[in-house]
Design an enzyme around this catalytic site. Sequence first.
Site, PDB file in Angstrom:
ATOM      1  N   ASP A  94       0.858  -1.191   0.000  1.00 57.19           N
ATOM      2  CA  ASP A  94       0.000   0.000   0.000  1.00 57.19           C
ATOM      3  C   ASP A  94       0.901   1.250   0.000  1.00 57.19           C
ATOM      4  O   ASP A  94       1.840   1.342   0.797  1.00 57.19           O
ATOM      5  CB  ASP A  94      -0.849  -0.048   1.292  1.00 57.19           C
ATOM      6  CG  ASP A  94      -1.986   0.951   1.294  1.00 57.19           C
ATOM      7  OD1 ASP A  94      -2.402   1.376   0.205  1.00 57.19           O
ATOM      8  OD2 ASP A  94      -2.469   1.274   2.401  1.00 57.19           O
ATOM      9  N   ASP A 116       2.660   5.092  -5.466  1.00 55.53           N
ATOM     10  CA  ASP A 116       1.899   6.328  -5.282  1.00 55.53           C
ATOM     11  C   ASP A 116       2.810   7.522  -5.548  1.00 55.53           C
ATOM     12  O   ASP A 116       3.532   7.983  -4.672  1.00 55.53           O
ATOM     13  CB  ASP A 116       1.327   6.394  -3.863  1.00 55.53           C
ATOM     14  CG  ASP A 116       0.530   7.671  -3.649  1.00 55.53           C
ATOM     15  OD1 ASP A 116       0.399   8.449  -4.621  1.00 55.53           O
ATOM     16  OD2 ASP A 116       0.052   7.892  -2.530  1.00 55.53           O
ATOM     17  N   GLY A 191      -7.915   8.090   7.296  1.00 54.88           N
ATOM     18  CA  GLY A 191      -8.045   8.408   8.709  1.00 54.88           C
ATOM     19  C   GLY A 191      -9.473   8.438   9.218  1.00 54.88           C
ATOM     20  O   GLY A 191     -10.425   8.127   8.488  1.00 54.88           O
ATOM     21  N   ASN A 277     -10.293   0.303  -0.049  1.00 58.84           N
ATOM     22  CA  ASN A 277      -9.302   0.218   1.033  1.00 58.84           C
ATOM     23  C   ASN A 277      -9.899   0.592   2.380  1.00 58.84           C
ATOM     24  O   ASN A 277     -10.480   1.677   2.527  1.00 58.84           O
ATOM     25  CB  ASN A 277      -8.164   1.209   0.766  1.00 58.84           C
ATOM     26  CG  ASN A 277      -7.260   0.783  -0.361  1.00 58.84           C
ATOM     27  OD1 ASN A 277      -7.570  -0.142  -1.094  1.00 58.84           O
ATOM     28  ND2 ASN A 277      -6.140   1.455  -0.492  1.00 58.84           N
TER      29      ASN A 277
END
Length: 332
Positions: A94, A116, A191, A277
């Site tokens: 990830d 990413d 979050g 996710n």
Amino acid sequence: MVSYKELGLVNTREMFAKAIKGGYAIPAFNFNNMEQLQAIIKASAETKSPVILQVSKGARNYANQTLLRYMAQGAVEYAKELGWEKPQIVLHLDHGDSFELCKSCVDFGFSSVMIDASHLPYEENIALTKKVVDYAHQYDVTVEAELGVLAGVEDEVSSAVSHYTKPEEVVDFATRTGCDSLAISIGTSHGAYKFTPEQCTRDPKTGKLVPPPLAFDVLDAIMEKLPGFPIVLHGSSSVPQEYVDMINQYGGKLPDAVGIPEEQLRKASESAVCKINIDSDSRLAFTAAVRKVFAEKPGEFDPRKYCGPARDLMEELYKHKIINVLGSNGKA
Ligand code: 13P
């Protein structure tokens, strides 16, 4: 060099193709420890859901990459022991942030990696993503890339609109990089505090925050440009209020935590969104269960007596996501 195939893992290619056709999404659950992994595998085996085990850079640092890899290998055997004849399990990096990290995961038995580079200028994102794709594809490892910026990750991007993926870029990006799936930004974020109270309205009955809807128009425009291409949603925890309440009831302090409503994720799962996710929800479940035991039995000091209930609550959460939100039950 260890191939994921030797470990009994699979890549995401076929899984995603089936998910898009079938109108469901594959859960991508982050894990850092044994209890999380046990709960993920039990929930997946019992519901016969394909699953993506996600390891972040932070998890690698926390748990040790060698241990995590053997845990994933052990997870395949554990799944079989639970009666899942052909476990469909992906081990995924990830938020890989460099070619070296992605390469090391490919070499180390991961079946899928994310590069990413979404924070880089467009051309640099393309160049780095392509470099990772060229390497990973030699070993039949699939690659997720990201275009657009999720709020909460890149805080310096201040305009809400500029966070979103630009549909006019996706064809060029996917074609030039050769990536297998694309993480997009349509209003989710990482979050337990996905929106500020100012971005939300308040339900007059409960006083709880109601977040703004996801930008389904942006998703639709992306799907129109890239028909049938696998789309990924990061930052998709729903921040279940019952866990937040439990945490607050037993001495925690999580004021105004708010996530993505599950109906919206359900709707997204029926589209080309084929990987969702979820990390924060499992952290919340774990913390809520542990806090409850600590508050109710202050004399308890056997970790199994508080990690066990945490594991049970996470398993319940994962099953709920699989069956009621993503719809991936019975697909493996
Ligand atoms: P949440 O923080 O919403 O669980 O998102 C997790 C994630 O996207 C990991 O990449």
